[in-house]
Scaffold this motif. Structure first.
Motif, mmCIF file in Angstrom:
data_model
loop_
_atom_site.group_PDB
_atom_site.id
_atom_site.type_symbol
_atom_site.label_atom_id
_atom_site.label_comp_id
_atom_site.label_asym_id
_atom_site.label_seq_id
_atom_site.Cartn_x
_atom_site.Cartn_y
_atom_site.Cartn_z
ATOM 1 N N TYR A 110 0.867 -1.173 0.000
ATOM 2 C CA TYR A 110 0.000 0.000 0.000
ATOM 3 C C TYR A 110 0.909 1.230 0.000
ATOM 4 C CZ TYR A 110 -3.598 -3.274 1.654
ATOM 5 O OH TYR A 110 -4.458 -4.334 1.787
ATOM 6 N N VAL A 111 0.634 2.184 -0.863
ATOM 7 C CA VAL A 111 1.368 3.446 -0.842
ATOM 8 C C VAL A 111 0.464 4.500 -0.218
ATOM 9 C CG1 VAL A 111 2.362 5.291 -2.229
ATOM 10 C CG2 VAL A 111 2.836 2.926 -2.815
ATOM 11 N N VAL A 112 0.921 5.076 0.881
ATOM 12 C CA VAL A 112 0.156 6.101 1.589
ATOM 13 C C VAL A 112 0.723 7.461 1.221
ATOM 14 C CG1 VAL A 112 -0.481 7.004 3.852
ATOM 15 C CG2 VAL A 112 -0.380 4.523 3.480
ATOM 16 N N LEU A 161 1.726 2.971 -6.647
ATOM 17 C CA LEU A 161 2.063 4.360 -6.952
ATOM 18 C C LEU A 161 1.394 4.791 -8.256
ATOM 19 C CD1 LEU A 161 3.807 6.477 -5.514
ATOM 20 C CD2 LEU A 161 5.688 5.845 -7.023
ATOM 21 N N SER A 162 1.393 3.913 -9.236
ATOM 22 C CA SER A 162 0.746 4.213 -10.520
ATOM 23 C C SER A 162 -0.755 4.419 -10.334
ATOM 24 C CB SER A 162 0.980 3.075 -11.518
ATOM 25 O OG SER A 162 2.339 2.987 -11.874
ATOM 26 N N ALA A 163 -1.363 3.616 -9.462
ATOM 27 C CA ALA A 163 -2.803 3.747 -9.217
ATOM 28 C C ALA A 163 -3.144 5.127 -8.672
ATOM 29 C CB ALA A 163 -3.266 2.663 -8.241
ATOM 30 N N VAL A 164 -2.334 5.615 -7.728
ATOM 31 C CA VAL A 164 -2.574 6.940 -7.157
ATOM 32 C C VAL A 164 -2.391 8.024 -8.216
ATOM 33 C CG1 VAL A 164 -1.796 8.644 -5.476
ATOM 34 C CG2 VAL A 164 -1.905 6.235 -4.836
ATOM 35 N N MET A 191 -8.834 12.534 -12.273
ATOM 36 C CA MET A 191 -9.676 13.302 -11.360
ATOM 37 C C MET A 191 -10.690 12.456 -10.597
ATOM 38 S SD MET A 191 -10.250 16.858 -13.507
ATOM 39 C CE MET A 191 -11.077 16.067 -14.872
ATOM 40 N N GLU A 192 -10.271 11.278 -10.193
ATOM 41 C CA GLU A 192 -11.117 10.454 -9.339
ATOM 42 C C GLU A 192 -11.071 11.019 -7.917
ATOM 43 O OE1 GLU A 192 -12.954 8.085 -10.401
ATOM 44 O OE2 GLU A 192 -12.171 7.734 -12.407
ATOM 45 N N ASN A 193 -12.215 11.032 -7.247
ATOM 46 C CA ASN A 193 -12.279 11.616 -5.911
ATOM 47 C C ASN A 193 -12.005 10.615 -4.796
ATOM 48 O OD1 ASN A 193 -12.988 14.209 -6.869
ATOM 49 N ND2 ASN A 193 -15.116 13.549 -7.125
ATOM 50 N N SER A 194 -11.942 9.350 -5.132
ATOM 51 C CA SER A 194 -11.773 8.327 -4.117
ATOM 52 C C SER A 194 -10.418 8.445 -3.420
ATOM 53 C CB SER A 194 -11.908 6.940 -4.739
ATOM 54 O OG SER A 194 -11.662 5.941 -3.774
ATOM 55 N N LEU A 195 -10.412 8.190 -2.115
ATOM 56 C CA LEU A 195 -9.171 8.221 -1.347
ATOM 57 C C LEU A 195 -8.391 6.922 -1.502
ATOM 58 C CD1 LEU A 195 -10.425 9.925 1.947
ATOM 59 C CD2 LEU A 195 -9.193 10.971 0.041
ATOM 60 N N VAL A 196 -9.008 5.918 -2.085
ATOM 61 C CA VAL A 196 -8.352 4.623 -2.300
ATOM 62 C C VAL A 196 -8.364 4.296 -3.795
ATOM 63 C CG1 VAL A 196 -8.457 2.138 -1.871
ATOM 64 C CG2 VAL A 196 -8.915 3.753 -0.010
ATOM 65 N N SER A 197 -7.197 3.952 -4.319
ATOM 66 C CA SER A 197 -7.074 3.602 -5.736
ATOM 67 C C SER A 197 -6.360 2.260 -5.836
ATOM 68 C CB SER A 197 -6.265 4.657 -6.496
ATOM 69 O OG SER A 197 -6.748 5.960 -6.233
ATOM 70 N N THR A 198 -6.912 1.354 -6.609
ATOM 71 C CA THR A 198 -6.267 0.048 -6.773
ATOM 72 C C THR A 198 -5.726 -0.084 -8.195
ATOM 73 O OG1 THR A 198 -8.238 -1.144 -7.514
ATOM 74 C CG2 THR A 198 -7.915 -0.926 -5.130
ATOM 75 N N GLY A 202 -2.836 4.007 -2.311
ATOM 76 C CA GLY A 202 -2.766 3.226 -3.541
ATOM 77 C C GLY A 202 -2.533 1.767 -3.198
ATOM 78 N N VAL A 203 -3.205 0.872 -3.883
ATOM 79 C CA VAL A 203 -3.104 -0.557 -3.585
ATOM 80 C C VAL A 203 -2.487 -1.280 -4.788
ATOM 81 C CG1 VAL A 203 -4.339 -2.626 -2.847
ATOM 82 C CG2 VAL A 203 -5.209 -0.353 -2.210
ATOM 83 N N GLY A 204 -1.347 -1.914 -4.565
ATOM 84 C CA GLY A 204 -0.703 -2.673 -5.628
ATOM 85 C C GLY A 204 -1.288 -4.069 -5.728
ATOM 86 N N GLY A 205 -0.806 -4.830 -6.669
ATOM 87 C CA GLY A 205 -1.263 -6.208 -6.811
ATOM 88 C C GLY A 205 -0.568 -7.124 -5.822
ATOM 89 N N THR A 206 -1.162 -8.268 -5.574
ATOM 90 C CA THR A 206 -0.564 -9.254 -4.680
ATOM 91 C C THR A 206 0.612 -9.928 -5.382
ATOM 92 O OG1 THR A 206 -2.699 -9.681 -3.630
ATOM 93 C CG2 THR A 206 -0.990 -11.348 -3.341
#
Length: 350
Positions: free
Chosen positions: A137-139, A231-234, A241-248, A212-216
């Motif tokens: 997870y990238v915070v 990192l790419s997901a974020v 311009m996605e508003n979600s605080l979590v990106s996978t 940001g959530v990477g793959g397993t």
């Protein structure tokens, strides 16, 4: 280059104000903190601590990882001899070799993908890293001043587990979470954990973070892959311009595929998919916001109207207008996918 020595030189300068230069008297290897500087080697073999009045330097010999090295500092007085003795102790004792700074730098290098597999295995053995599969997870914090609080929170979030935390840059923290093969973590539970993490940090400190959530991946040795995916997901979330605080990462695989295509190919696809009279819909921010929210609610009309504070009839009018002018009824899954692809291509081509 042996970055452990460089880290130690930085640590010594920070703690003592003394800048140390190091060299091997067996070959041309040397280490300094100043780019382009050439070390001033002693004209003789250095044994122990030696004050050189002619060069106005204090030289000293020490062992580093079973290798004999020579270091020196400016000045040739008694005070410099004392400093030299302390520096030799720092280089040679176990505290330096196990220092947090060196451990963190090694970990960061692994996460960023800058270490070879042999070094990763050494790190895992040395620090008893779990061999289970993991996800990174990238915070992301909006303010570097919040890093300390967020890092402290993450380090204690799952106490008693094998999770690993590491600062990777001034606004990013990597959180490596090892998965429990017994409970069988799924994509859903992995993503739910990210939302829980974000909510918990906000409740504890009032700090809003993006996750940001990477793959397993199969193990720690591949954590760099999961890190860069997270990192790419974020980054893609911010671009689109996605508003979600979590990106996978899995959410953005399609975007990644489109980004990798030549621009002229994307334009050809756009020309096929979009009728000339439909272009104004894809440049209408209100219509695009309506469509995005409709997709986010899994094509649920009532939920979309509620989230947009819009009367149901107004929403239906907009959906009908999109259908009428683009030929795509986004209430149908296939047309919704096509509409989404068109908006993504438009973004990439901007």
């Amino acid at each position: 280059m042996e970055y452990g020595i460089i880290l130690l030189l930085e640590l010594i300068k920070e703690k003592t104000g003394k800048e140390v230069r190091v060299y091997s008297d067996l070959d041309d290897t040397f280490y300094t903190l100043t780019d382009g500087e050439v070390v001033d080697r002693a004209d003789y073999r250095v044994n122990g601590i030696v004050s050189d009045a002619l060069k106005h330097k204090t030289y000293f010999r020490f062992m580093y990882k079973a290798e004999s090295m020579v270091g020196y500092i400016d000045g040739d007085g008694e005070a410099e001899k004392v400093y030299a003795g302390l520096i030799v102790a720092l280089f040679e004792n176990g505290t330096v070799k196990e220092s947090t700074a060196i451990k963190e730098e090694s970990l960061k290098s692994i996460i960023l993908g800058n270490e070879q597999s042999a070094n990763i295995k050494k790190y895992m053995n040395k620090f008893k890293v779990s061999t289970s599969s993991c996800v990174v997870y990238v915070v992301i914090t909006s303010n570097a001043e919040n890093n300390g609080d967020v890092l402290n929170f993450l380090e204690h979030f799952e106490e008693g587990t094998s999770a690993i935390t590491c600062v990777t840059d001034e606004n990013s923290i990597a959180y490596i979470r090892f998965l429990d093969s017994q409970t069988g973590d799924t994509d859903q539970t992995i993503t739910e954990f990210a939302y829980m993490l974000s909510q918990s940090v906000y409740e504890e400190y009032g700090i809003t973070i993006k996750v940001g959530v990477g793959g397993t991946v199969s193990g720690f040795g591949e954590c760099a892959v999961s890190y860069h995916q997270a990192l790419s997901a974020v980054k893609m979330s911010e671009i689109f311009m996605e508003n979600s605080l979590v990106s996978t990462y899995k959410e953005y695989v399609l975007i990644k595929m489109l980004e990798d295509m030549p621009k002229y190919k994307l334009q050809e696809m756009l020309d096929v998919l979009v009728e000339p009279n439909a272009k104004k819909i894809f440049s209408d921010s209100d219509m695009l916001t309506t469509a995005d929210e409709f997709f986010a609610t899994s094509l649920n009309v009532s939920e979309t109207a509620r989230k947009l504070y819009m009367h149901r009839n107004t929403l239906m009018y907009r959906l009908d207008k999109i259908d009428r002018e683009t030929g795509l009824d986004i209430r149908k899954f296939q047309d919704a996918v096509t509409f989404k692809i068109i908006t993504l291509i438009n973004k990439i081509l901007e």
